[in-house]
Scaffold this active site. Sequence first.
Site, PDB file in Angstrom:
ATOM      1  N   GLU A  46     -34.260 -43.733 -15.462  1.00 28.41           N
ATOM      2  CA  GLU A  46     -35.373 -44.211 -16.278  1.00 28.41           C
ATOM      3  C   GLU A  46     -36.594 -43.302 -16.129  1.00 28.41           C
ATOM      4  O   GLU A  46     -37.282 -43.008 -17.118  1.00 28.41           O
ATOM      5  CB  GLU A  46     -35.743 -45.642 -15.866  1.00 28.41           C
ATOM      6  CG  GLU A  46     -34.597 -46.634 -15.996  1.00 28.41           C
ATOM      7  CD  GLU A  46     -33.808 -46.816 -14.713  1.00 28.41           C
ATOM      8  OE1 GLU A  46     -33.445 -47.955 -14.401  1.00 28.41           O
ATOM      9  OE2 GLU A  46     -33.555 -45.794 -14.020  1.00 28.41           O
ATOM     10  N   CYS A  81     -38.520 -48.455 -10.465  1.00 34.96           N
ATOM     11  CA  CYS A  81     -38.472 -48.047 -11.875  1.00 34.96           C
ATOM     12  C   CYS A  81     -39.131 -49.080 -12.777  1.00 34.96           C
ATOM     13  O   CYS A  81     -39.662 -48.739 -13.840  1.00 34.96           O
ATOM     14  CB  CYS A  81     -37.025 -47.835 -12.302  1.00 34.96           C
ATOM     15  SG  CYS A  81     -36.257 -46.380 -11.562  1.00 34.96           S
ATOM     16  N   LEU A 204     -10.884 -31.030   5.093  1.00 39.13           N
ATOM     17  CA  LEU A 204     -11.187 -32.276   4.386  1.00 39.13           C
ATOM     18  C   LEU A 204     -12.656 -32.374   3.972  1.00 39.13           C
ATOM     19  O   LEU A 204     -13.263 -33.439   4.047  1.00 39.13           O
ATOM     20  CB  LEU A 204     -10.802 -33.503   5.232  1.00 39.13           C
ATOM     21  CG  LEU A 204      -9.315 -33.655   5.585  1.00 39.13           C
ATOM     22  CD1 LEU A 204      -9.104 -34.926   6.391  1.00 39.13           C
ATOM     23  CD2 LEU A 204      -8.452 -33.654   4.326  1.00 39.13           C
TER      24      LEU A 204
END
Length: 375
Positions: A46, A81, A204
Amino acid sequence: MGSALRLARRGIGSVEPNPAVGCVIVKGGKVIGKGRHRKFGGPHAEINALEDCKKSGNDPRVARMYVTLEPCCHRGKTGPCTQAIISAGPAKVFVAMIDPSEHACGKGIEQLRKSGIEVQVGICETEARLLNAPFIKYASTGKCWVTLKWAQSIDGKLAITGPRISGSNWISGEKSRKDVHKLRRRAAGILVGVNTVIADDPLLTARPSRGKKATRIVLDGQLRIPPDSKLINTAKRHPLLVYTREGAVQARPKIAEKITKKCGEVLIYPQTQGGSYLHFLIDELSKRGIGHLLVEGGPKVLTSFLKEGLADEIIVYIAPKILGAQGCADITEQMAELTQAIGLHYVDMKRFGDDIRLTGLTTRAIGEISVPFSK
């Protein structure tokens, strides 16, 4: 909202453990701003969409905002936000789904409505839930999302032995392997069995690495992990957890000591513990904040997770090779031990070079993220 969802998908592999979110702002029938959550710890979708409006000289007042997840109303790594949206003054906010997190769960929507902004919830909700399935499960249940991943030949072989084929001992192609690193960047934990460590000595790790580093987990009931393995030697830089049994630590204390000295952790399944060896592990990983576990083990490990009903998502890379006697680790033999068929939903197929990737969700996962069964 479809455009916002497409924007959000671009953040997968960079924003975790946060959700991938997209936002589009429309005024007078035209898009005047758009944004997405780009990386963990960075501005939310946003905020980026409102900033996009500002850069292009557009005023978001009385506009319509479309966002794939409820705007946050708390202060974390970034500010709330909701306050930025209220200040911008859109007339209406369309939200795909409510954020199930304890600090959200409708609170952000309530703030917007109290400020006089009209809010509509539920547009493309199923798509939004599927997009952030690992986040939604962990936020809703406190249990990690489990993805099983493997690569196989057409005849069901997971590994190659003997002479190299086409100059490589890999079953899958280069594009598929790059996609696996994207999966690793999305996961908070990456698990293999000790036989994989002994045979391949893997790191990994996701390459390139973005955001938080995943914990590398080894199923090692007898504590057979080589003390000079790459996993142990890099435990200071990349988290390592070796899961073993109490008797194994008593029988091989020097190995356990070497792991901890190198900054790894030894997790013990106590002899007095009842229940499943794997269920105990999942509970412990969930308590440690590992919301998404990627299982890359061999046939026995993969089948064990399926037998225990712990798989949420299945991802299989199928290479156009028939290995015959050159192949080993036949997954079809292990899968034959399953007593019930496992159906998959929302199945997706995508090509990576000559390989095909099949992805699907188990019935267990459908209930956990509250989406309808696919037709």
